[in-house]
Scaffold this motif. Structure first.
Motif, mmCIF file in Angstrom:
data_model
loop_
_atom_site.group_PDB
_atom_site.id
_atom_site.type_symbol
_atom_site.label_atom_id
_atom_site.label_comp_id
_atom_site.label_asym_id
_atom_site.label_seq_id
_atom_site.Cartn_x
_atom_site.Cartn_y
_atom_site.Cartn_z
ATOM 1 N N UNK A 299 2.296 9.843 10.462
ATOM 2 C CA UNK A 299 1.944 8.988 9.760
ATOM 3 C C UNK A 299 2.918 8.256 9.537
ATOM 4 N N UNK A 300 3.002 8.261 10.904
ATOM 5 C CA UNK A 300 4.090 6.547 11.101
ATOM 6 C C UNK A 300 3.643 4.955 11.165
ATOM 7 N N UNK A 301 1.988 5.231 11.296
ATOM 8 C CA UNK A 301 1.527 3.607 11.666
ATOM 9 C C UNK A 301 1.072 3.122 9.964
ATOM 10 N N UNK A 302 1.156 4.848 9.171
ATOM 11 C CA UNK A 302 0.992 3.910 7.890
ATOM 12 C C UNK A 302 1.819 3.012 7.213
ATOM 13 N N UNK A 303 3.088 3.568 7.572
ATOM 14 C CA UNK A 303 4.041 3.187 7.076
ATOM 15 C C UNK A 303 5.221 2.076 7.551
ATOM 16 N N UNK A 304 4.292 1.551 9.221
ATOM 17 C CA UNK A 304 4.360 0.128 9.915
ATOM 18 C C UNK A 304 4.437 -1.101 8.831
ATOM 19 N N UNK A 305 4.979 -2.332 9.455
ATOM 20 C CA UNK A 305 5.469 -3.441 8.415
ATOM 21 C C UNK A 305 3.497 -3.589 9.504
ATOM 22 N N UNK A 306 2.605 -5.283 8.477
ATOM 23 C CA UNK A 306 1.556 -5.715 8.575
ATOM 24 C C UNK A 306 1.447 -5.890 10.249
ATOM 25 N N UNK A 307 2.806 -6.301 10.968
ATOM 26 C CA UNK A 307 3.135 -7.279 11.919
ATOM 27 C C UNK A 307 3.265 -6.345 13.298
ATOM 28 N N UNK A 308 3.312 -5.506 12.644
ATOM 29 C CA UNK A 308 3.266 -3.629 14.421
ATOM 30 C C UNK A 308 1.648 -3.972 14.316
ATOM 31 N N UNK A 309 1.520 -3.616 15.936
ATOM 32 C CA UNK A 309 0.567 -3.562 16.417
ATOM 33 C C UNK A 309 0.041 -1.883 16.060
ATOM 34 N N UNK B 199 -7.520 4.096 6.842
ATOM 35 C CA UNK B 199 -8.161 4.179 8.967
ATOM 36 C C UNK B 199 -7.833 5.281 9.891
ATOM 37 N N UNK B 200 -6.445 6.379 9.660
ATOM 38 C CA UNK B 200 -6.529 7.431 10.459
ATOM 39 C C UNK B 200 -7.894 8.281 10.099
ATOM 40 N N UNK B 201 -7.748 8.772 8.748
ATOM 41 C CA UNK B 201 -9.138 8.909 8.553
ATOM 42 C C UNK B 201 -10.428 9.411 8.332
ATOM 43 N N UNK B 202 -10.644 8.059 8.156
ATOM 44 C CA UNK B 202 -11.486 7.971 9.249
ATOM 45 C C UNK B 202 -12.098 8.354 10.549
ATOM 46 N N UNK B 203 -11.279 7.933 11.479
ATOM 47 C CA UNK B 203 -11.492 8.848 12.993
ATOM 48 C C UNK B 203 -11.448 10.292 12.573
ATOM 49 N N UNK B 204 -10.743 10.627 11.741
ATOM 50 C CA UNK B 204 -10.359 11.867 12.108
ATOM 51 C C UNK B 204 -11.894 12.883 11.283
ATOM 52 N N UNK B 205 -12.227 12.080 10.197
ATOM 53 C CA UNK B 205 -13.254 13.063 9.605
ATOM 54 C C UNK B 205 -14.040 12.031 9.172
ATOM 55 N N UNK B 206 -14.537 11.196 10.105
ATOM 56 C CA UNK B 206 -15.175 10.132 9.621
ATOM 57 C C UNK B 206 -16.806 10.008 8.900
ATOM 58 N N UNK B 207 -17.121 11.567 8.697
ATOM 59 C CA UNK B 207 -18.133 12.192 8.252
ATOM 60 C C UNK B 207 -18.294 12.873 7.218
ATOM 61 N N UNK B 208 -16.361 13.482 6.859
ATOM 62 C CA UNK B 208 -16.219 14.206 5.613
ATOM 63 C C UNK B 208 -15.989 15.419 5.685
ATOM 64 N N UNK C 16 0.164 -0.652 13.512
ATOM 65 C CA UNK C 16 0.378 -0.242 11.749
ATOM 66 C C UNK C 16 -1.344 0.268 11.756
ATOM 67 N N UNK C 17 -2.172 1.575 11.046
ATOM 68 C CA UNK C 17 -2.976 2.153 10.084
ATOM 69 C C UNK C 17 -2.748 2.601 9.364
ATOM 70 N N UNK C 18 -3.679 2.050 8.244
ATOM 71 C CA UNK C 18 -3.312 2.488 6.919
ATOM 72 C C UNK C 18 -3.987 3.882 7.136
ATOM 73 N N UNK C 19 -3.425 4.788 5.626
ATOM 74 C CA UNK C 19 -3.632 6.011 5.843
ATOM 75 C C UNK C 19 -5.791 6.788 6.082
ATOM 76 N N UNK D 247 0.711 -1.054 -0.043
ATOM 77 C CA UNK D 247 -0.257 0.040 0.125
ATOM 78 C C UNK D 247 0.940 1.441 0.137
ATOM 79 N N UNK D 248 1.332 1.617 -1.273
ATOM 80 C CA UNK D 248 1.946 2.753 -1.382
ATOM 81 C C UNK D 248 1.711 4.663 -1.326
ATOM 82 N N UNK D 249 2.756 5.364 -0.627
ATOM 83 C CA UNK D 249 1.956 6.241 0.015
ATOM 84 C C UNK D 249 2.984 7.436 -1.395
#
Length: 495
Positions: free
Chosen positions: A299-309, A316-325, A311-314, A2-4
């Motif tokens: 932005x660190x969670x978006x670059x961690x390996x899938x084994x790291x606790x 997912x972070x955005x859904x928390x910040x701006x769930x209603x858009x 880890x969260x893609x952008x 999942x590239x950035x």
């Protein structure tokens, strides 16, 4: 995968970007070293050098003006261009040419040491002339885009007005199709694009350039994660220049709201700094280091390996910040856990607020001192501090009991922020630590409404009549999104 992709526009952005890429390079491990927690394929691309060897270069496109790159060349030790001259920048003149030889720029001692494999000398604000002076990575030639129409720090043709950047992008895009020439080669290498992070100043002409660029990206790619980190200069300056910057900021804030999924304004000089953070406000090398530490952490969670606790893609972070858009502007606060002055004591904690001031140029209204209502919060905690995560959850629960539920998420990583030789010594300590524990909170709250309303009030005095009505109305609508759906304590008391 999942590239950035990263887009960098202008001087402050490239100072920040250089610190960011230096930090990413430091995470690489070799030989028998323990595997890095960072998934390098997210931010780096594999390629082939001129000699056939494998390369790993950042997924980034770097825009800057003529004279801003210092000694950085498009071709480097990894790549030698087949055609060094860019055909898109050659004229049609078929006659004889008179060479114009400009004075060469001497490579910094830091770069000379890196090239020779020697221990690099200490840097200072006096020895850093360009952002390339402390660069530690190799870029792909296609990552380097010099815009020759303007020269950095020019007094004859300053690159300062928002409309100037807008016009420059429109002209270049009409002639070359910038997205097709510069961005598409990197997009086509991605298997599953996670998102695009944009580093740009928003109070000068780069705000106009970035806004038009992202309008094209939105038309071409549709919806997606596009995080804009907008840098604003809060140093002391002439009133005329401050007025121009506020007008530019108003236009950037409004236009970017429709093309960015998240917009995070970052001031370069925080209003209050703890005694153990020494920041030279006149040095881009130093102010950009603090901003880069915040961006790299959030932005660190978006670059961690899938084994790291953590880890969260952008998205997912955005859904928390701006769930209603609707709330696409967020504020950023850093917490620095500094080594104690005396051994045996608990580490000292210092908060640094990077959200730009909302004070007006016109009128006397000051920023509210009342407690802001939080709609959403993403917190990234880094360092080996398990107890801190528990304490943070307790504070969240206390907040919920006080004002009701709000969207939030916390991500804890044991990876501390590295302090490299290219990073200024802004974090003072009795020792010489190799890293520092940093937490970053990204928040949407009613405080943002105050900031946007102050921008709107200034815009009514600074923007021309033709653009003023739509701009101010749009800013007012943005501000209202940070006041809907909740009741203040005073309202509750009246009931």
């Amino acid at each position: 995968m999942h590239e950035i992709l990263t887009l960098q526009f202008g001087q402050q952005a490239n100072y920040v970007g250089t610190h960011f890429w230096n930090t990413q390079e430091s995470y690489f491990t070799y030989g028998d070293e323990e595997q890095s927690p960072i998934d390098h394929d997210i931010s780096f691309r594999a390629g082939i050098a001129a000699d056939g060897s494998d390369t790993y270069t950042p997924r980034t496109v770097i825009y800057d003006l003529k004279g801003a790159f210092g000694t950085l060349r498009r071709e480097n030790a990894l790549y030698e261009l087949q055609n060094p001259q860019d055909p898109t920048q050659l004229g049609s003149w078929a006659g004889g040419a008179i060479p114009l030889v400009l004075p060469s720029i001497t490579q910094s001692a830091y770069q000379q040491a890196l090239d020779s494999g020697a221990e690099p000398p200490s840097l200072s604000s006096d020895t850093v002339r360009f952002w390339s002076d402390y660069n530690r990575v190799f870029y792909h030639p296609k990552s380097i885009v010099q815009l020759n129409e303007y020269e950095v720090n020019s007094s004859l043709m300053p690159f300062e007005r928002w409309q100037t950047g807008e016009e420059l992008f429109t002209g270049l895009d009409r002639e070359y199709d910038l997205l097709d020439r510069d961005l598409r080669p990197f997009l086509e290498e991605c298997d599953h694009l996670q998102g695009i992070q944009i580093l740009t100043s928003t109070d000068d002409a780069w705000g106009g350039f970035a806004a038009k660029y992202l309008e094209r990206v939105a038309d071409d790619l549709g919806k997606g994660c596009r995080w804009v980190f907008g840098f604003q200069d809060e140093q002391r300056m002439t009133r005329e220049r401050k007025l121009l910057q506020r007008a530019n900021t108003a236009q950037s804030t409004f236009v970017l709201d429709s093309v960015a999924s998240v917009q995070i304004p970052l001031g370069n000089v925080p209003r209050a700094l703890p005694p153990h953070i020494q920041l030279g406000s006149q040095s881009r090398w130093e102010t950009s280091a603090l901003q880069s530490a915040a961006i790299e952490t959030m932005t660190l969670p978006a670059r961690l390996r899938s084994t790291e606790s953590a880890r969260a893609k952008l998205d997912a972070l955005e859904a928390v910040l701006n769930g209603d858009g609707k709330r696409r502007v967020a504020a950023c606060t850093m917490t620095i856990h500094q080594e104690a002055l005396h051994s045996g004591q608990d580490p000292e904690t210092f908060d640094v607020d990077l959200f730009p001031s909302s004070s007006q140029l016109f009128g006397t209204r000051n920023e509210s001192t009342s407690r802001a209502h939080i709609f959403s919060q993403v917190k990234i905690l880094r360092g080996d501090r398990d107890q801190l995560a528990d304490d943070d959850e307790e504070s969240h629960e206390a907040y919920r009991r006080r004002i009701g539920d709000f969207r939030d998420s916390s991500h804890l990583s044991s990876l501390a922020f590295p302090l490299l030789s290219s990073f200024p010594g802004i974090f003072q300590s009795t020792r010489s630590p190799r890293n520092v524990d940093i937490d970053v909170s990204v928040i949407t709250s009613t405080r943002i409404a105050e900031r946007i309303r102050a921008i709107e009030a200034d815009a009514r005095r600074l923007i021309g009549l033709d653009e003023r009505e739509a701009l101010c109305e749009g800013l007012a609508v943005m501000a209202e999104e940070y006041a809907d759906g909740w009741s203040s304590d005073e309202d509750d008391d009246e009931d």
